[in-house]
Design a protein around this motif. Structure first.
Motif, PDB file in Angstrom:
ATOM      1  N   ARG A 110       0.691  -1.280  -0.012  1.00 57.31           N
ATOM      2  CA  ARG A 110       0.219  -0.056  -0.128  1.00 57.31           C
ATOM      3  C   ARG A 110       0.897   1.230   0.110  1.00 57.31           C
ATOM      4  NH1 ARG A 110      -2.951  -1.257   3.910  1.00 57.31           N
ATOM      5  NH2 ARG A 110      -4.761  -1.988   2.758  1.00 57.31           N
ATOM      6  N   LEU A 115      -0.459  -1.402  -4.546  1.00 57.16           N
ATOM      7  CA  LEU A 115      -1.772  -1.696  -4.677  1.00 57.16           C
ATOM      8  C   LEU A 115      -2.551  -0.558  -5.836  1.00 57.16           C
ATOM      9  CD1 LEU A 115      -3.213  -2.232  -1.123  1.00 57.16           C
ATOM     10  CD2 LEU A 115      -2.853  -3.979  -2.789  1.00 57.16           C
ATOM     11  N   LYS A 116      -1.893   0.559  -5.804  1.00 59.48           N
ATOM     12  CA  LYS A 116      -2.338   1.587  -6.841  1.00 59.48           C
ATOM     13  C   LYS A 116      -2.226   1.091  -8.018  1.00 59.48           C
ATOM     14  CE  LYS A 116      -2.718   6.577  -7.463  1.00 59.48           C
ATOM     15  NZ  LYS A 116      -2.345   7.912  -7.286  1.00 59.48           N
ATOM     16  N   ARG A 189      -3.922  -2.351   8.076  1.00 56.88           N
ATOM     17  CA  ARG A 189      -4.243  -1.068   8.027  1.00 56.88           C
ATOM     18  C   ARG A 189      -3.815  -0.126   8.862  1.00 56.88           C
ATOM     19  NH1 ARG A 189      -6.186   1.300   3.628  1.00 56.88           N
ATOM     20  NH2 ARG A 189      -7.210   2.932   4.752  1.00 56.88           N
ATOM     21  N   TRP A 285      -9.328  -1.018  -2.554  1.00 57.75           N
ATOM     22  CA  TRP A 285      -8.381  -1.262  -3.546  1.00 57.75           C
ATOM     23  C   TRP A 285      -8.333  -0.037  -4.357  1.00 57.75           C
ATOM     24  CZ3 TRP A 285      -5.611  -5.341  -5.055  1.00 57.75           C
ATOM     25  CH2 TRP A 285      -5.625  -5.527  -6.462  1.00 57.75           C
TER      26      TRP A 285
END
Length: 290
Positions: A110, A115-116, A189, A285
């Motif tokens: 992340r 993830l992007k 997270r 996502w």
């Protein structure tokens, strides 16, 4: 006269089946990719894959001079130190493979933009998680096989011969690794950046190992600490594994005087469902247009 276009149920079902088949195929390919990446990371190999094996070796050698665990007053009977530590190390490996491995890994992905970038590709979210979960299952199975091999070959530990014991091992393992993997996704997270992931995730995981019957005999802990440990899943995974690898006489020192496998299943199912809810609420996502 206007005409309406209708999609037949058969075509809808066919499209759904094709989409699911594509998701599964991409997920299977991700398992291979994730597993290769896992074994190329030396820090992950040491602190996740080899760590329980190293700790089993250290404790077995360091404490072998203390004699067998559960021996009679005259020194006979009991089990070796290696046999006593084996179920706890298997449980710790399950937690490390799921919670620590995925928690740190996804937090880093992340933070570094992985993830992007994946969000801008046709890769379905389910395929991404399929790959992560498959990697955790594959590497944890290899880790347990290595633990058992070291225990048997290096320390002469006798493995269970009762098929019922191995059935118990199977469901405790499957429930434990699924719960750990889901919680690893959920806990990813917490770190604000990828660099802080290890500092945020590893200390709580290490503390849980000390209070959940991995490094210290659970019955020797004060009652209040046993109660705290009982809130978390590692205590229940370790208890389930002790029921598989330790003699039945050892059940008498467990809380309540039995292995209480029903409570093991209930506790892990609760954590599994809680982890799924947390993942559903918190995981994002990241698409390119976000």
């Amino acid at each position: 006269m206007s005409t309406a276009t209708h999609t037949s149920p058969a075509l809808s079902a066919s499209a759904a089946a094709f989409g699911m088949g594509r998701t599964v195929r991409l997920g299977l390919s991700r398992i291979g990719y994730e597993t290769k990446i896992y074994f190329r990371q030396t820090d992950t190999l040491f602190f996740t894959f080899l760590f329980p094996v190293i700790m089993l070796t250290i404790f077995s050698v360091a404490f072998q001079g203390m004699g067998n665990v559960g021996a009679n007053p005259d020194g006979t009977g009991g089990i070796s130190q290696a046999a006593a530590y084996l179920p706890g190390m298997i449980a710790a490996g399950i937690l490390l493979s799921g919670v620590q491995n995925l928690g740190v890994d996804i937090a880093a992905e992340r933070s570094d933009g992985t993830l992007k970038r994946l969000g801008g590709t046709p890769l379905p979210v389910l395929s991404y998680f399929f790959g992560k979960m498959g990697q955790v299952f594959a590497t944890s199975i290899l880790q347990i096989a290595l633990l058992l091999l070291v225990a048997v070959v290096a320390f002469g530990v006798s493995l269970p011969t009762d098929p019922a014991k191995w059935m118990t091992f199977a469901w405790v393992y499957l429930l434990g690794i699924a719960t750990s993997a889901i919680l690893g996704i959920a806990i990813s997270r917490l770190p604000r950046t990828g660099k802080s992931a290890t500092a945020v995730i590893i200390p709580p995981v290490l503390i849980l190992q000390f209070i959940s019957g991995v490094y210290l005999q659970f019955s020797l802990l004060p009652n209040w600490l046993q109660t705290v440990a009982s809130i978390f899943p590692l205590k229940w995974i370790a208890q389930g594994m002790r029921s598989v690898f330790l003699p039945e006489t050892f059940a008498s020192v467990e809380p309540g005087g039995s292995w209480n496998l029903g409570a093991v299943a209930i506790a892990l199912l609760i954590w599994l469902v809680a982890g799924l809810v947390i993942c559903r609420v918190t995981f994002r996502w990241i698409r390119k247009d976000s």
